[in-house]
Structure formats: structure tokens, C-alpha cells
Design a protein around this motif. Structure first.
Motif, mmCIF file in Angstrom:
data_model
loop_
_atom_site.group_PDB
_atom_site.id
_atom_site.type_symbol
_atom_site.label_atom_id
_atom_site.label_comp_id
_atom_site.label_asym_id
_atom_site.label_seq_id
_atom_site.Cartn_x
_atom_site.Cartn_y
_atom_site.Cartn_z
ATOM 1 N N CYS A 6 -10.652 12.233 35.434
ATOM 2 C CA CYS A 6 -9.222 12.416 35.156
ATOM 3 C C CYS A 6 -8.933 12.582 33.677
ATOM 4 O O CYS A 6 -7.758 12.658 33.262
ATOM 5 N N ASN A 7 -9.947 12.531 32.860
ATOM 6 C CA ASN A 7 -9.812 12.729 31.401
ATOM 7 C C ASN A 7 -8.967 11.655 30.738
ATOM 8 O O ASN A 7 -8.225 11.894 29.775
ATOM 9 N N HIS A 8 -9.017 10.472 31.315
ATOM 10 C CA HIS A 8 -8.281 9.363 30.733
ATOM 11 C C HIS A 8 -9.162 8.663 29.731
ATOM 12 O O HIS A 8 -10.337 8.425 29.986
ATOM 13 N N GLU A 9 -8.580 8.319 28.633
ATOM 14 C CA GLU A 9 -9.347 7.638 27.597
ATOM 15 C C GLU A 9 -9.409 6.139 27.942
ATOM 16 O O GLU A 9 -8.354 5.482 28.144
ATOM 17 N N ASN A 10 -10.593 5.644 27.984
ATOM 18 C CA ASN A 10 -10.818 4.232 28.244
ATOM 19 C C ASN A 10 -11.545 3.626 27.049
ATOM 20 O O ASN A 10 -12.151 4.356 26.261
ATOM 21 N N GLY A 11 -11.501 2.421 26.897
ATOM 22 C CA GLY A 11 -12.212 1.766 25.800
ATOM 23 C C GLY A 11 -13.704 1.694 26.084
ATOM 24 O O GLY A 11 -14.334 2.698 26.396
ATOM 25 N N ASP A 12 -14.231 0.446 26.037
ATOM 26 C CA ASP A 12 -15.639 0.244 26.328
ATOM 27 C C ASP A 12 -15.845 -0.161 27.795
ATOM 28 O O ASP A 12 -16.884 -0.721 28.158
ATOM 29 N N ALA A 13 -14.822 0.062 28.647
ATOM 30 C CA ALA A 13 -14.931 -0.324 30.069
ATOM 31 C C ALA A 13 -15.958 0.529 30.788
ATOM 32 O O ALA A 13 -16.217 1.670 30.393
ATOM 33 N N GLN A 14 -16.529 -0.031 31.885
ATOM 34 C CA GLN A 14 -17.518 0.705 32.649
ATOM 35 C C GLN A 14 -16.866 1.570 33.728
ATOM 36 O O GLN A 14 -17.495 2.489 34.244
ATOM 37 N N PHE A 15 -15.572 1.188 34.094
ATOM 38 C CA PHE A 15 -14.875 1.960 35.122
ATOM 39 C C PHE A 15 -13.567 2.468 34.541
ATOM 40 O O PHE A 15 -12.977 1.870 33.659
ATOM 41 N N CYS A 16 -13.117 3.609 34.999
ATOM 42 C CA CYS A 16 -11.872 4.213 34.524
ATOM 43 C C CYS A 16 -10.707 3.387 34.948
ATOM 44 O O CYS A 16 -10.618 2.956 36.109
ATOM 45 N N GLU A 17 -9.793 3.144 33.999
ATOM 46 C CA GLU A 17 -8.631 2.323 34.263
ATOM 47 C C GLU A 17 -7.613 3.056 35.130
ATOM 48 O O GLU A 17 -6.753 2.449 35.744
ATOM 49 N N LYS A 18 -7.752 4.293 35.226
ATOM 50 C CA LYS A 18 -6.759 5.079 35.975
ATOM 51 C C LYS A 18 -7.251 5.411 37.393
ATOM 52 O O LYS A 18 -6.532 5.227 38.382
ATOM 53 N N CYS A 19 -8.472 5.982 37.448
ATOM 54 C CA CYS A 19 -8.954 6.441 38.760
ATOM 55 C C CYS A 19 -10.097 5.563 39.293
ATOM 56 O O CYS A 19 -10.530 5.696 40.436
ATOM 57 N N GLY A 20 -10.627 4.661 38.472
ATOM 58 C CA GLY A 20 -11.676 3.758 38.922
ATOM 59 C C GLY A 20 -13.055 4.368 38.979
ATOM 60 O O GLY A 20 -13.960 3.808 39.567
ATOM 61 N N SER A 21 -13.229 5.518 38.430
ATOM 62 C CA SER A 21 -14.558 6.161 38.463
ATOM 63 C C SER A 21 -15.508 5.418 37.555
ATOM 64 O O SER A 21 -15.093 4.795 36.554
ATOM 65 N N ASN A 22 -16.800 5.501 37.931
ATOM 66 C CA ASN A 22 -17.834 4.843 37.155
ATOM 67 C C ASN A 22 -18.042 5.634 35.865
ATOM 68 O O ASN A 22 -18.322 6.845 35.892
ATOM 69 N N LEU A 23 -17.879 4.902 34.796
ATOM 70 C CA LEU A 23 -18.029 5.564 33.489
ATOM 71 C C LEU A 23 -19.431 5.447 32.931
ATOM 72 O O LEU A 23 -19.768 6.145 31.970
ATOM 73 N N THR A 24 -20.280 4.606 33.556
ATOM 74 C CA THR A 24 -21.622 4.382 32.992
ATOM 75 C C THR A 24 -22.495 5.603 33.233
ATOM 76 O O THR A 24 -23.152 6.128 32.344
ATOM 77 N N GLY A 25 -22.448 6.064 34.434
ATOM 78 C CA GLY A 25 -23.234 7.268 34.718
ATOM 79 C C GLY A 25 -22.711 8.468 33.954
ATOM 80 O O GLY A 25 -23.441 9.299 33.469
ATOM 81 N N THR A 26 -21.395 8.461 33.821
ATOM 82 C CA THR A 26 -20.786 9.575 33.074
ATOM 83 C C THR A 26 -21.168 9.517 31.621
ATOM 84 O O THR A 26 -21.406 10.499 30.977
ATOM 85 N N HIS A 27 -21.251 8.238 31.099
ATOM 86 C CA HIS A 27 -21.609 8.093 29.684
ATOM 87 C C HIS A 27 -23.032 8.521 29.439
ATOM 88 O O HIS A 27 -23.333 9.122 28.420
ATOM 89 N N ALA A 28 -23.891 8.104 30.465
ATOM 90 C CA ALA A 28 -25.292 8.496 30.293
ATOM 91 C C ALA A 28 -25.447 9.981 30.383
ATOM 92 O O ALA A 28 -26.251 10.576 29.698
ATOM 93 N N SER A 29 -24.648 10.493 31.363
ATOM 94 C CA SER A 29 -24.791 11.939 31.533
ATOM 95 C C SER A 29 -23.975 12.728 30.528
ATOM 96 O O SER A 29 -24.136 13.912 30.404
#
Length: 314
Positions: A6-29
Motif C-alpha cells: 500500500c506504499n505506507h511509510e512505517n517505522g521499524d515495524a515488521q508489519f504494515c500499520e495500514k494493511c498488515g503486510s509483512n514488511l520483513t520479507g519485503t525489506h529483505a527483498s
């Protein structure tokens, strides 16, 4: 960290605050993607830099080329050639001006020579026509013949001076150019001008209307036989002194004849004058004779004194 869903800016969280998507895999990828993106942007920037540098080099290439090597040399050569050509053309221009000035001077001199020849031809025609009938010609001359009258008087003075110079030159006198040519020339001119002035004075005294130029033309016309007599006198010096001096005396007698003829050509005593015409004519003849006697006697005495001065001292 930015969510890839969703292109939402999150801090250092592992999941998106808006849509709940996993940000760890996204960060790695996302690191390879980001690295690829950065690589692409870097390559694009390098390509843009290369393109812009090529464009700038292409845009600035002609001017250094024109200004550095090709342009100054022809312009300098052209200016140098112009300077040399101007330096070479200046003397040529001065030379052309000098030659043009010389040509103009030659043209003026030639024109004067042609004018002198034309005047000589006209005067010769006038001289020959008057010599045949001087009195008849005197009655028909006009103001346009005044120049011929002055030329005749000038010839009379020159021929008289030439006669005196040749005569005393044959006697062996030295240094007689001034006393043997210039002085007789001046005295003869004074005699002729005095004759014209005396005619003018008598006609004014008689209150007769006349034109001075016609007066000069008439007097000069009647002097033409005297010119012919003086020419013969100059030629006869070689043959006979006595005959030559007789011709000289005859030419001066013609001056008196010319003066009196011009006087009687006009109707004298037409009105009541202060003095009778007979006496006025006698007076002018006496005055002219006195001038002639004094001037010619002083000339002859000045020429003879060096020749006879040794005898005078004895």
C-alpha cells in the motif's frame, strides 16, 4: 520502512500499520530492488551525465575550433595581406598622383603652346593683311583688334632693342645686355605709350567722343609698316650699317606719321576747344620728339662711353 503493497511509510515495524503486510520479507527483498533501482538510477544518471557532457561538448566544440586554430589564422593572414596591400598601394597611389600631376602640367603647357600658336597665326594673318593697306585697315579696325595693336607695339620695342644689341655686339662691346637690350626696350615702350597718351590727351582736349581700345587698335595698325622696316634693319646690319641705321630712323619717323594720322582721323576742332587743333598737334609732336631724343640719346651715349672712354681719358 515503506510497504510494498500500500506504499505506507512505517517505522521499524515488521508489519504494515495500514494493511498488515509483512514488511520483513519485503525489506529483505527490497534491498535488491532498491539496489537495482539505485543501480538503474545511477546508470541513468551516468548516462544522462554522459549525454549532457556530449551535448555540451558538441555545443561548445565549434567555437573553440573556430577560435583556436582555423579562424585567427585566415583573419590574421587577411589583415596582414590588407596591411601589405595598403602599404604597397600607398606608393602606387602617390606615384599615380605624381604622374597625374605631371600629365596635367604637360596638358596645361601644351594648351598654352597651342594657344600661343593660334595667336601667332592670327597675328600673322592680321600683319600681312594690314601691311598691304595700312591706312584702309586703320579705318575698319574695332575694339577686338586692340590686342593686335599692343602686340605690334611690343614687337616694335623688341626689334629696336635687338637692333641696338646686334649693332654694338658686332663692335666688340662687352656686358651690354642691360644697356644694349633692356634699356632700349624700356625706352621704346615709353615712347610708344607716350604717343598713345598724347593722342588720348588731344582728343580729350578737343572734346571728341572716342573709344580707347579703338584708338590703340588704330595706332597699332599704322605701326605695322614700321615693324617690317625694323625687321629689314636687323637683317641689314650684316650687310651695311649705314643702310640699317637709315631703316631704323625711318621706322621711328613712322611713329610720328601713325600718331598724326590717328589724330586727323577724328574730326578735330569739332567744337570750340581751348586751343586750335594746329597748335595741339604741333605740341604733341614736339613732346614726342623730345622724349625720343632724350631716351635714344641716353641709350646710345651709354653704349658708346665704354668704347671711347680710353680716348676720352687721353
Amino acid at each position: 520502512m515503506k510497504c510494498q503493497v500500500c506504499n505506507h511509510e512505517n517505522g521499524d515495524a515488521q508489519f504494515c500499520e495500514k494493511c498488515g503486510s509483512n514488511l520483513t520479507g519485503t525489506h529483505a527483498s527490497s534491498d535488491p530492488v532498491d539496489s537495482v533501482t539505485r543501480t538503474d538510477s545511477a546508470s541513468a544518471d551516468s548516462e544522462y551525465t554522459h549525454w549532457s557532457s556530449n551535448k555540451e561538448s558538441a555545443s561548445h566544440q565549434p567555437e573553440p575550433t573556430r577560435s583556436s586554430s582555423a579562424s585567427p589564422v585566415p583573419s590574421l593572414v587577411k589583415e596582414t595581406a590588407t596591411v601589405h596591400s595598403s602599404n604597397h598601394e600607398a606608393p602606387d597611389h602617390d606615384t599615380n598622383q605624381g604622374s597625374a600631376g605631371n600629365q596635367w602640367n604637360n596638358f596645361v603647357q601644351n594648351e598654352k603652346v597651342q594657344q600661343a600658336k593660334e595667336v601667332s597665326k592670327q597675328y600673322l594673318t592680321y600683319f600681312l593683311s594690314v601691311l598691304a593697306r595700312p591706312y584702309q585697315s586703320m579705318k575698319t579696325v574695332g575694339e577686338q583688334h586692340a590686342l593686335n595693336g599692343w602686340l605690334t607695339m611690343a614687337l616694335f620695342a623688341v626689334l629696336t632693342s635687338t637692333y641696338v644689341l646686334i649693332t654694338f655686339g658686332r663692335l666688340g662691346a662687352e656686358g651690354i645686355f642691360v644697356s644694349g637690350f633692356l634699356r632700349p626696350l624700356l625706352f621704346s615702350a615709353i615712347i610708344l605709350v607716350a604717343a598713345v597718351a598724347l593722342i588720348y590727351g588731344v582728343l580729350k582736349l578737343e572734346r571728341i567722343t572716342f573709344r580707347p581700345k579703338i584708338l590703340v587698335a588704330q595706332f597699332g595698325t599704322l605701326l605695322v609698316p614700321a615693324i617690317a622696316t625694323l625687321l629689314l634693319a636687323n637683317l641689314m646690319i650684316v650687310i651695311s650699317y649705314s643702310f640699317a641705321i637709315s631703316l631704323l630712323v625711318l621706322s621711328y619717323i613712322m611713329v610720328f606719321v601713325a600718331m598724326n594720322t590717328v589724330l586727323f582721323q577724328h574730326p578735330l576742332n569739332r567744337t570750340k576747344a581751348a586751343i586750335d587743333s594746329t597748335y595741339s598737334v604741333l605740341i604733341v609732336n614736339a613732346v614726342l620728339f623730345y622724349l625720343m631724343y632724350r631716351l635714344l640719346f641716353s641709350t646710345i651715349a651709354g653704349l658708346l662711353s665704354p668704347l671711347f672712354s680710353p680716348f676720352g681719358r687721353l
